[in-house]
Design a protein around this motif. Structure first.
Motif, PDB file in Angstrom:
ATOM      1  N   GLN A 212       0.843  -1.198   0.000  1.00  0.00           N
ATOM      2  CA  GLN A 212       0.000   0.000   0.000  1.00  0.00           C
ATOM      3  C   GLN A 212       0.872   1.239   0.000  1.00  0.00           C
ATOM      4  OE1 GLN A 212      -2.872   0.071   3.191  1.00  0.00           O
ATOM      5  NE2 GLN A 212      -3.959   1.856   2.360  1.00  0.00           N
ATOM      6  N   VAL A 213       0.411   2.281  -0.685  1.00  0.00           N
ATOM      7  CA  VAL A 213       1.115   3.561  -0.697  1.00  0.00           C
ATOM      8  C   VAL A 213       0.121   4.635  -0.284  1.00  0.00           C
ATOM      9  CG1 VAL A 213       2.425   5.219  -2.085  1.00  0.00           C
ATOM     10  CG2 VAL A 213       2.497   2.792  -2.660  1.00  0.00           C
ATOM     11  N   GLY A 214       0.511   5.512   0.647  1.00  0.00           N
ATOM     12  CA  GLY A 214      -0.403   6.584   1.023  1.00  0.00           C
ATOM     13  C   GLY A 214       0.159   7.454   2.123  1.00  0.00           C
ATOM     14  N   ALA A 215      -0.561   8.534   2.425  1.00  0.00           N
ATOM     15  CA  ALA A 215      -0.192   9.398   3.546  1.00  0.00           C
ATOM     16  C   ALA A 215      -0.355   8.588   4.835  1.00  0.00           C
ATOM     17  CB  ALA A 215      -1.083  10.630   3.570  1.00  0.00           C
ATOM     18  N   PRO A 216       0.477   8.893   5.860  1.00  0.00           N
ATOM     19  CA  PRO A 216       0.415   8.133   7.115  1.00  0.00           C
ATOM     20  C   PRO A 216      -1.011   7.990   7.659  1.00  0.00           C
ATOM     21  CG  PRO A 216       2.269   9.632   7.174  1.00  0.00           C
ATOM     22  CD  PRO A 216       1.546   9.917   5.882  1.00  0.00           C
ATOM     23  N   ARG A 217      -1.723   9.081   7.698  1.00  0.00           N
ATOM     24  CA  ARG A 217      -3.073   9.086   8.245  1.00  0.00           C
ATOM     25  C   ARG A 217      -4.010   8.146   7.455  1.00  0.00           C
ATOM     26  NH1 ARG A 217      -5.360   9.118  12.662  1.00  0.00           N
ATOM     27  NH2 ARG A 217      -3.429  10.064  13.317  1.00  0.00           N
ATOM     28  N   ASP A 218      -3.881   8.179   6.123  1.00  0.00           N
ATOM     29  CA  ASP A 218      -4.691   7.318   5.242  1.00  0.00           C
ATOM     30  C   ASP A 218      -4.429   5.853   5.506  1.00  0.00           C
ATOM     31  OD1 ASP A 218      -5.829   9.329   3.926  1.00  0.00           O
ATOM     32  OD2 ASP A 218      -4.654   9.129   2.070  1.00  0.00           O
ATOM     33  N   ILE A 219      -3.140   5.540   5.586  1.00  0.00           N
ATOM     34  CA  ILE A 219      -2.762   4.145   5.769  1.00  0.00           C
ATOM     35  C   ILE A 219      -3.229   3.644   7.128  1.00  0.00           C
ATOM     36  CG2 ILE A 219      -0.736   2.666   6.114  1.00  0.00           C
ATOM     37  CD1 ILE A 219       0.506   3.823   3.749  1.00  0.00           C
ATOM     38  N   TYR A 220      -3.148   4.526   8.113  1.00  0.00           N
ATOM     39  CA  TYR A 220      -3.587   4.157   9.454  1.00  0.00           C
ATOM     40  C   TYR A 220      -5.105   3.946   9.488  1.00  0.00           C
ATOM     41  CZ  TYR A 220      -4.051   4.214  14.522  1.00  0.00           C
ATOM     42  OH  TYR A 220      -4.338   3.866  15.818  1.00  0.00           O
ATOM     43  N   ALA A 221      -5.818   4.861   8.864  1.00  0.00           N
ATOM     44  CA  ALA A 221      -7.283   4.811   8.939  1.00  0.00           C
ATOM     45  C   ALA A 221      -7.883   3.812   7.948  1.00  0.00           C
ATOM     46  CB  ALA A 221      -7.864   6.200   8.696  1.00  0.00           C
ATOM     47  N   HIS A 222      -7.221   3.632   6.809  1.00  0.00           N
ATOM     48  CA  HIS A 222      -7.777   2.756   5.769  1.00  0.00           C
ATOM     49  C   HIS A 222      -6.764   1.744   5.268  1.00  0.00           C
ATOM     50  CE1 HIS A 222     -11.067   5.599   5.724  1.00  0.00           C
ATOM     51  NE2 HIS A 222     -10.197   6.567   5.512  1.00  0.00           N
ATOM     52  N   PRO A 223      -6.303   0.857   6.133  1.00  0.00           N
ATOM     53  CA  PRO A 223      -5.361  -0.168   5.661  1.00  0.00           C
ATOM     54  C   PRO A 223      -6.022  -1.018   4.575  1.00  0.00           C
ATOM     55  CG  PRO A 223      -6.173  -0.714   7.858  1.00  0.00           C
ATOM     56  CD  PRO A 223      -6.671   0.659   7.549  1.00  0.00           C
ATOM     57  N   ALA A 224      -5.260  -1.332   3.523  1.00  0.00           N
ATOM     58  CA  ALA A 224      -5.846  -2.048   2.391  1.00  0.00           C
ATOM     59  C   ALA A 224      -5.801  -3.561   2.593  1.00  0.00           C
ATOM     60  CB  ALA A 224      -5.112  -1.673   1.113  1.00  0.00           C
ATOM     61  N   SER A 225      -4.906  -4.023   3.453  1.00  0.00           N
ATOM     62  CA  SER A 225      -4.765  -5.470   3.600  1.00  0.00           C
ATOM     63  C   SER A 225      -4.612  -5.843   5.064  1.00  0.00           C
ATOM     64  CB  SER A 225      -3.543  -5.962   2.814  1.00  0.00           C
ATOM     65  OG  SER A 225      -2.359  -5.441   3.392  1.00  0.00           O
ATOM     66  N   LEU A 226      -4.766  -7.123   5.344  1.00  0.00           N
ATOM     67  CA  LEU A 226      -4.602  -7.639   6.694  1.00  0.00           C
ATOM     68  C   LEU A 226      -3.199  -7.322   7.204  1.00  0.00           C
ATOM     69  CD1 LEU A 226      -6.212  -9.284   8.729  1.00  0.00           C
ATOM     70  CD2 LEU A 226      -5.331 -11.372   7.693  1.00  0.00           C
ATOM     71  N   PHE A 227      -2.205  -7.454   6.314  1.00  0.00           N
ATOM     72  CA  PHE A 227      -0.829  -7.164   6.699  1.00  0.00           C
ATOM     73  C   PHE A 227      -0.675  -5.713   7.147  1.00  0.00           C
ATOM     74  CE2 PHE A 227       3.342  -5.440   5.799  1.00  0.00           C
ATOM     75  CZ  PHE A 227       4.119  -6.265   6.594  1.00  0.00           C
ATOM     76  N   VAL A 228      -1.168  -4.794   6.348  1.00  0.00           N
ATOM     77  CA  VAL A 228      -1.026  -3.372   6.681  1.00  0.00           C
ATOM     78  C   VAL A 228      -1.790  -3.053   7.966  1.00  0.00           C
ATOM     79  CG1 VAL A 228      -1.382  -1.000   5.903  1.00  0.00           C
ATOM     80  CG2 VAL A 228      -0.689  -2.737   4.259  1.00  0.00           C
ATOM     81  N   ALA A 229      -2.984  -3.628   8.106  1.00  0.00           N
ATOM     82  CA  ALA A 229      -3.806  -3.364   9.295  1.00  0.00           C
ATOM     83  C   ALA A 229      -3.088  -3.770  10.568  1.00  0.00           C
ATOM     84  CB  ALA A 229      -5.138  -4.103   9.194  1.00  0.00           C
ATOM     85  N   SER A 230      -2.328  -4.856  10.523  1.00  0.00           N
ATOM     86  CA  SER A 230      -1.676  -5.288  11.756  1.00  0.00           C
ATOM     87  C   SER A 230      -0.251  -4.766  11.893  1.00  0.00           C
ATOM     88  CB  SER A 230      -1.718  -6.815  11.894  1.00  0.00           C
ATOM     89  OG  SER A 230      -1.496  -7.421  10.665  1.00  0.00           O
ATOM     90  N   PHE A 231       0.350  -4.290  10.791  1.00  0.00           N
ATOM     91  CA  PHE A 231       1.728  -3.774  10.874  1.00  0.00           C
ATOM     92  C   PHE A 231       1.776  -2.307  11.274  1.00  0.00           C
ATOM     93  CE2 PHE A 231       5.928  -2.481   9.238  1.00  0.00           C
ATOM     94  CZ  PHE A 231       6.705  -3.436   9.879  1.00  0.00           C
ATOM     95  N   ILE A 232       0.779  -1.535  10.870  1.00  0.00           N
ATOM     96  CA  ILE A 232       0.761  -0.102  11.182  1.00  0.00           C
ATOM     97  C   ILE A 232      -0.080   0.122  12.433  1.00  0.00           C
ATOM     98  CG2 ILE A 232       0.256   2.218  10.319  1.00  0.00           C
ATOM     99  CD1 ILE A 232       2.161   0.825   8.480  1.00  0.00           C
ATOM    100  N   GLY A 233       0.582   0.352  13.547  1.00  0.00           N
ATOM    101  CA  GLY A 233      -0.142   0.556  14.790  1.00  0.00           C
ATOM    102  C   GLY A 233      -0.783  -0.744  15.249  1.00  0.00           C
ATOM    103  N   GLU A 234      -1.404  -0.697  16.424  1.00  0.00           N
ATOM    104  CA  GLU A 234      -2.059  -1.901  16.913  1.00  0.00           C
ATOM    105  C   GLU A 234      -3.484  -1.930  16.388  1.00  0.00           C
ATOM    106  OE1 GLU A 234      -0.188  -3.389  20.909  1.00  0.00           O
ATOM    107  OE2 GLU A 234      -0.918  -1.343  21.185  1.00  0.00           O
ATOM    108  N   ASN A 235      -3.992  -3.134  16.221  1.00  0.00           N
ATOM    109  CA  ASN A 235      -5.298  -3.282  15.602  1.00  0.00           C
ATOM    110  C   ASN A 235      -5.949  -4.571  16.076  1.00  0.00           C
ATOM    111  OD1 ASN A 235      -7.290  -2.299  13.911  1.00  0.00           O
ATOM    112  ND2 ASN A 235      -5.897  -2.063  12.166  1.00  0.00           N
ATOM    113  N   ASN A 236      -7.276  -4.616  16.002  1.00  0.00           N
ATOM    114  CA  ASN A 236      -7.999  -5.861  16.183  1.00  0.00           C
ATOM    115  C   ASN A 236      -8.466  -6.319  14.815  1.00  0.00           C
ATOM    116  OD1 ASN A 236      -8.195  -6.010  19.203  1.00  0.00           O
ATOM    117  ND2 ASN A 236      -9.174  -4.002  18.871  1.00  0.00           N
ATOM    118  N   THR A 237      -8.079  -7.519  14.413  1.00  0.00           N
ATOM    119  CA  THR A 237      -8.608  -8.022  13.142  1.00  0.00           C
ATOM    120  C   THR A 237      -9.570  -9.157  13.451  1.00  0.00           C
ATOM    121  OG1 THR A 237      -6.677  -9.437  12.882  1.00  0.00           O
ATOM    122  CG2 THR A 237      -6.634  -7.320  11.752  1.00  0.00           C
ATOM    123  N   LEU A 238     -10.754  -9.087  12.843  1.00  0.00           N
ATOM    124  CA  LEU A 238     -11.805 -10.059  13.119  1.00  0.00           C
ATOM    125  C   LEU A 238     -12.237 -10.744  11.835  1.00  0.00           C
ATOM    126  CD1 LEU A 238     -12.531  -7.267  15.058  1.00  0.00           C
ATOM    127  CD2 LEU A 238     -13.858  -9.099  16.106  1.00  0.00           C
TER     128      LEU A 238
END
Ligand SMILES: Nc1ncnc2c1ncn2[C@@H]1O[C@H](COP(=O)(O)OP(=O)(O)O)[C@@H](O)[C@H]1O
Ligand SMILES: [Mg+2]
Length: 326
Positions: A212-238
């Motif tokens: 994924q490519v994007g501004a920090p805020r975008d990537i944090y708020a709208h991760p495109a993949s499971l990998f990005v969602a769990s690599f950028i900051g902490e997250n709950n994936t369900l």
């Protein structure tokens, strides 16, 4: 300004970087972020001309530089290990490249003064590297690179060897320096917080591929993949009913079970563990319905009154569910 098209590197039969395409604007601070071994250094070394791509192209200001040797590119690299010459003074280290290029002595003086000031090394010009702190050595490495006035500066984990406090200070300095110089910075790190702090845009890499490519805020708020969602900051994936989504720990609403009303779409569980980091309380909630523990953040006045073993009701607004493609 800099355009990478389907850039790949295969070592023997192993892919290190696969089909990375990216356009970088003048003066941009772009960070390649990903875990160790994901191909960050290889990508940077291809830009520097130190590794030959297996396929793809690199175009700098309209000129194809894919096959040019390093010294013919307007790109300079700062390495993870500072790689200063130990027997040379700060000044001689900084001027080394200009002397090789036979830049006139007067021009050398002028540029030296300028970069020494910019990197806050004034007064240390006559010292040898071993007489400097880690942070000062790193500033010399940066000074040595910017004295060449490159169009693009490539930085490979330049702060990784420094302790946390110093790293934070130098992050701030680097960012200020980049804004003042207006040079494009391409920065590599495995540290997501560092990437978030510094960058105009982040390129998240995983297994040699750009996720994924994007501004920090975008990537944090709208991760495109499971990998990005769990690599950028902490997250709950369900994963529920064939749907995969993420909910940030600060978006989870939490009340003691007996309190009414309960949060939207409420579920129940028990606080299994807590960690107080000072500015924030992390709660680990074991869901009654089974599945992995849920991480919940509480800040400010809301850190009081929780205890392990407590039964809770929790939930979140459906707009805070970020659906993930993979
Ligand atoms: N010179 C090389 N020969 C063979 N394999 C290499 C070489 N350099 C890197 N690799 C491999 O390429 C992959 C990416 O490495 P690297 O670009 O150093 O990753 P990162 O900088 O993200 O940690 C790794 O699997 C690494 O082992
Ligand atoms: Mg590396």
């Amino acid at each position: 300004m800099l355009e990478l098209t389907k850039l790949s590197k295969i070592y023997d039969d192993q892919s290190a970087v696969t089909d990375v395409s990216l356009r970088i604007e003048p003066g941009e601070f772009v960070t390649m972020l990903g875990p160790s071994g994901c191909g960050k250094t290889t990508l940077l070394r291809m830009l520097a001309g130190l590794v030959q791509p297996s396929s793809g192209s690199i175009v700098l200001e309209g000129r194809d530089i894919t096959l040019l040797p390093p010294y013919k590119r307007d790109l300079n690299m700062v390495f993870q290990q500072y790689a200063l010459f130990p027997h040379l003074t700060v000044e001689d280290n900084i001027l080394f490249g200009l002397r090789m290029k036979k830049v006139p002595a007067e021009e050398q003086r002028k540029r030296l003064l300028q970069v020494v000031e910019l990197t806050r090394l004034t007064g240390l010009e006559r010292r040898k590297p071993h007489q400097l702190s880690g942070g000062q050595q790193q500033r010399v490495a940066v000074a040595r690179a910017i004295v060449n006035r490159p169009k693009v500066l490539l930085l490979d984990e330049p702060l990784a060897a420094l302790d946390l406090q110093l790293r934070k200070n130098l992050q701030h300095e680097l960012k200020q320096l980049q804004k003042r110089l207006g040079i494009t910075f391409i920065y590599v790190t495995h540290d997501q917080e560092e990437a978030m702090t510094l960058s105009d845009r982040i390129v998240v890499m995983n297994g040699g591929v750009c996720e994924q490519v994007g501004a920090p805020r975008d990537i944090y708020a709208h991760p495109a993949s499971l990998f990005v969602a769990s690599f950028i900051g902490e997250n709950n994936t369900l994963q529920e009913q064939g749907r995969t989504y993420a909910v940030r720990p600060d978006k989870v609403k939490l009340v003691p079970l007996r309190d009414k009303p309960h949060p939207e779409g409420h579920r129940t569980g028990m606080i299994e563990d807590m960690a107080d980091t000072g500015s924030l309380l992390k709660l680990y909630v074991r869901p009654d319905g089974g599945g992995p523990n849920l991480l919940v953040y509480r800040y400010g006045d809301e850190v009081q009154g929780w205890r392990t073993g407590q039964k809770v009701a929790y939930g979140w607004a459906s707009r805070d569910e970020v659906v993930l493609a993979r």
